[in-house]
Design an enzyme around this catalytic site. Sequence first.
Site, short mmCIF file in Angstrom:
data_model
loop_
_atom_site.label_atom_id
_atom_site.label_comp_id
_atom_site.label_asym_id
_atom_site.label_seq_id
_atom_site.Cartn_x
_atom_site.Cartn_y
_atom_site.Cartn_z
N ARG A 223 -4.32 10.99 4.50
CA ARG A 223 -3.22 11.94 4.64
C ARG A 223 -2.25 11.92 3.47
NH1 ARG A 223 -1.66 14.46 8.98
NH2 ARG A 223 0.41 14.32 8.10
N ILE B 93 7.75 6.81 17.04
CA ILE B 93 7.44 7.55 15.80
C ILE B 93 6.19 8.42 15.96
CG2 ILE B 93 7.04 7.37 13.30
CD1 ILE B 93 9.74 6.22 14.11
N ARG C 76 -8.93 -0.54 4.30
CA ARG C 76 -8.02 0.50 3.79
C ARG C 76 -6.65 -0.09 3.48
NH1 ARG C 76 -6.90 5.20 7.45
NH2 ARG C 76 -5.57 5.52 5.68
N LYS D 240 0.83 -1.21 0.00
CA LYS D 240 0.00 0.00 0.00
C LYS D 240 0.87 1.26 0.00
CE LYS D 240 -1.76 1.66 4.02
NZ LYS D 240 -1.51 3.08 4.27
N ASN D 241 1.88 1.27 0.88
CA ASN D 241 2.63 2.52 1.07
C ASN D 241 3.66 2.78 -0.03
OD1 ASN D 241 1.07 3.11 3.23
ND2 ASN D 241 2.62 2.63 4.80
N ARG E 248 0.69 14.58 13.52
CA ARG E 248 1.19 14.40 12.16
C ARG E 248 1.27 15.70 11.34
NH1 ARG E 248 -1.14 9.06 9.52
NH2 ARG E 248 0.83 9.07 8.43
N PRO E 249 2.21 16.58 11.72
CA PRO E 249 2.36 17.85 11.00
C PRO E 249 2.96 17.66 9.60
CG PRO E 249 4.09 17.58 12.65
CD PRO E 249 3.16 16.43 12.82
N VAL E 250 2.92 18.74 8.79
CA VAL E 250 3.51 18.69 7.45
C VAL E 250 4.61 19.75 7.29
CG1 VAL E 250 1.57 17.63 6.25
CG2 VAL E 250 1.61 20.12 6.56
N ASP E 251 5.11 20.28 8.43
CA ASP E 251 6.11 21.36 8.35
C ASP E 251 7.36 20.96 7.56
OD1 ASP E 251 6.43 19.55 10.56
OD2 ASP E 251 7.97 20.86 11.41
N LEU E 252 7.77 19.70 7.67
CA LEU E 252 9.01 19.29 7.00
C LEU E 252 8.80 19.13 5.49
CD1 LEU E 252 10.33 16.79 9.70
CD2 LEU E 252 10.97 19.18 9.35
N CYS F 278 -4.95 13.12 13.06
CA CYS F 278 -5.56 11.83 12.77
C CYS F 278 -5.43 10.96 14.00
CB CYS F 278 -4.94 11.18 11.56
SG CYS F 278 -3.40 10.38 11.87
N ASP G 182 4.47 0.56 12.11
CA ASP G 182 3.27 -0.04 11.51
C ASP G 182 3.08 -1.51 11.92
OD1 ASP G 182 2.75 2.36 10.32
OD2 ASP G 182 3.39 1.77 8.31
C1 EPZ Z 1 4.35 7.03 6.43
O1 EPZ Z 1 3.60 8.11 6.98
C2 EPZ Z 1 3.39 5.87 6.28
N1 EPZ Z 1 2.31 6.24 5.38
C3 EPZ Z 1 2.84 5.47 7.64
O2 EPZ Z 1 2.01 4.34 7.48
C4 EPZ Z 1 4.01 5.09 8.56
O3 EPZ Z 1 3.53 4.80 9.84
C5 EPZ Z 1 5.00 6.26 8.63
O4 EPZ Z 1 5.42 6.64 7.28
C6 EPZ Z 1 6.26 5.92 9.42
O5 EPZ Z 1 6.88 4.81 8.87
C7 EPZ Z 1 2.45 6.05 4.06
O6 EPZ Z 1 3.49 5.64 3.57
C8 EPZ Z 1 1.28 6.34 3.19
P1 EPZ Z 1 6.49 10.28 8.56
P2 EPZ Z 1 4.23 9.59 7.00
O7 EPZ Z 1 6.49 11.59 7.85
O8 EPZ Z 1 5.06 9.77 5.81
C9 EPZ Z 1 6.89 13.55 12.04
C10 EPZ Z 1 0.06 3.05 7.77
O9 EPZ Z 1 -0.51 2.52 8.75
N2 EPZ Z 1 6.74 14.59 11.01
O10 EPZ Z 1 7.63 9.36 8.29
O11 EPZ Z 1 3.10 10.52 7.21
C11 EPZ Z 1 5.62 12.74 12.24
O12 EPZ Z 1 4.69 13.41 13.06
C12 EPZ Z 1 0.62 4.45 7.86
O13 EPZ Z 1 0.17 2.50 6.67
C13 EPZ Z 1 6.93 15.91 11.36
O14 EPZ Z 1 7.21 16.25 12.52
O15 EPZ Z 1 5.11 9.52 8.31
C14 EPZ Z 1 6.16 11.48 12.83
O16 EPZ Z 1 6.40 11.67 14.20
C15 EPZ Z 1 0.27 5.15 9.12
N3 EPZ Z 1 6.78 16.88 10.39
C16 EPZ Z 1 7.51 11.30 12.12
O17 EPZ Z 1 7.83 12.60 11.60
C17 EPZ Z 1 6.48 16.56 9.10
O18 EPZ Z 1 6.37 17.49 8.28
C18 EPZ Z 1 7.52 10.31 10.97
O19 EPZ Z 1 6.42 10.55 10.11
C19 EPZ Z 1 6.31 15.20 8.76
C20 EPZ Z 1 6.45 14.24 9.73
#
Ligand code: EPZ
Length: 429
Positions: free
Chosen positions: A102, A338, A408, A22-23, A131-135, A126, A316
Amino acid sequence: MDRIRIVGGARLSGTIPISGAKNATLPLMIASLLTEGTLILENVPRLVDVVQLQRILGNHGVDIMIAGKRPGDAPNSGRTLHISAKHIVDTTAPYELVSKMRASFWVLAPLVARRGEARVSMPGGCAIGTRPVDLLIMAMEKLGAQIDIEGGYVVARAPRGLRGGEIEFPKITVGGTHTAVMAATLANGTTVIENAAREPEIGDVADCLNKMGAKISGAGTPRIVIEGVAKLDGARHSVLPDRIETGTYAMAVAMAGGDVLLQNARPELLQAALDVLGETGVAVTPTNEGIRITRNGAALAPVEVTTAPFPGFPTDLQAQLMALMTRANGVSRITETIFENRFMHVQELARFGAHIHLDGQTATVEGVKRLRGAPVMATDLRASVSLVIAALAAEGETMVNRVYHLDRGFERLEEKLSHCGATIERLSA
Ligand code: EPZ
């Protein structure tokens, strides 16, 4: 809404085919926005999230054709999608669509790279945390996009195109890395990403982008270098196997006992999780066809595990491991690093009679002699499947409500488990 009924106690034996990831599928579909050509994706799993993303891409004008089965195709092989983003008709991703999933926020990068602008709704919180998007925004800015937040939308503009730059992530982020890689493929000049996520899905997307004509090296390492090109073409790519589905069924077999081949699974995609299973006393045997999981009656040993970015133990699989450890012979400790709030399954597992104590980010799980079936539900897909795992070893009947979350992320879950002898059925509402 559908429910799933499980009667615990049956051992599992046979073969479970592992679907496409999926991912990886979601960012691969989004990558189609980078080209006027047709992207052909094979081994795409049948999942609600894929259908949802089809809708979102359709809103941008992307045309998706699902090919029928060809003679000789394996009965369990995934679908083939022909995706064409020849005409992007709309660069706005509205709140109603982005808030449902997301990962759809990730359309931001390819839309700006190809069209010079995008308006994408902020996804909001969620069930598993803020789960911010700042980065992701930081990465776009480093590549020359001008970003404004207007009415809950991220508005990104780069009218003269993106330019290569240096991006160092202060924290490892999968979505941030996908965003940076996709944006950089069409940027003017070279981009260097430091502290990049190394998840196998990043490598799979980079492989596909390279087939489309991108120049990406180092995917799968913390340093990715991308030389921008003027345009990308269509390509054909087969989605890699789902490592989280693999780990989930491995834990299901560990829980129920038995002997199952996880067909097409690749051990190198989840070595940390397989090592933990080995510590619990389960036999994990890589074969030419996949991974064989065997447990014959022996008690499960407790473990201490901390989630981490790849190649560490994946967040996950945290809920599924916790379900398994409710039946271990001793006390386990599972620490989530995480997501700050990924423990919804704790209260639901307690309904089976599990003993779990939560202290901050660490769950202490005291193994119990028996679990008892119960009505349960959860609000995220990995938490939901952990309840299915518990149910497989619980005495009596479990009813898993809100099956929407399972659909999902897990393709034909009840079919795959019932073929191996589990008593599990879907009850349609
Ligand atoms: C991906 O989410 C996966 N989703 C998630 O799978 C998975 O749990 C996650 O990576 C970690 O492996 C998909 O691939 C579609 P991150 P993503 O950005 O990319 C923080 C599932 O069940 N962060 O690696 O959204 C964040 O809050 C899902 O299939 C910031 O602070 O995760 C977290 O603590 C759920 N600022 C950490 O980084 C940002 O701008 C890692 O999140 C972005 C993230």
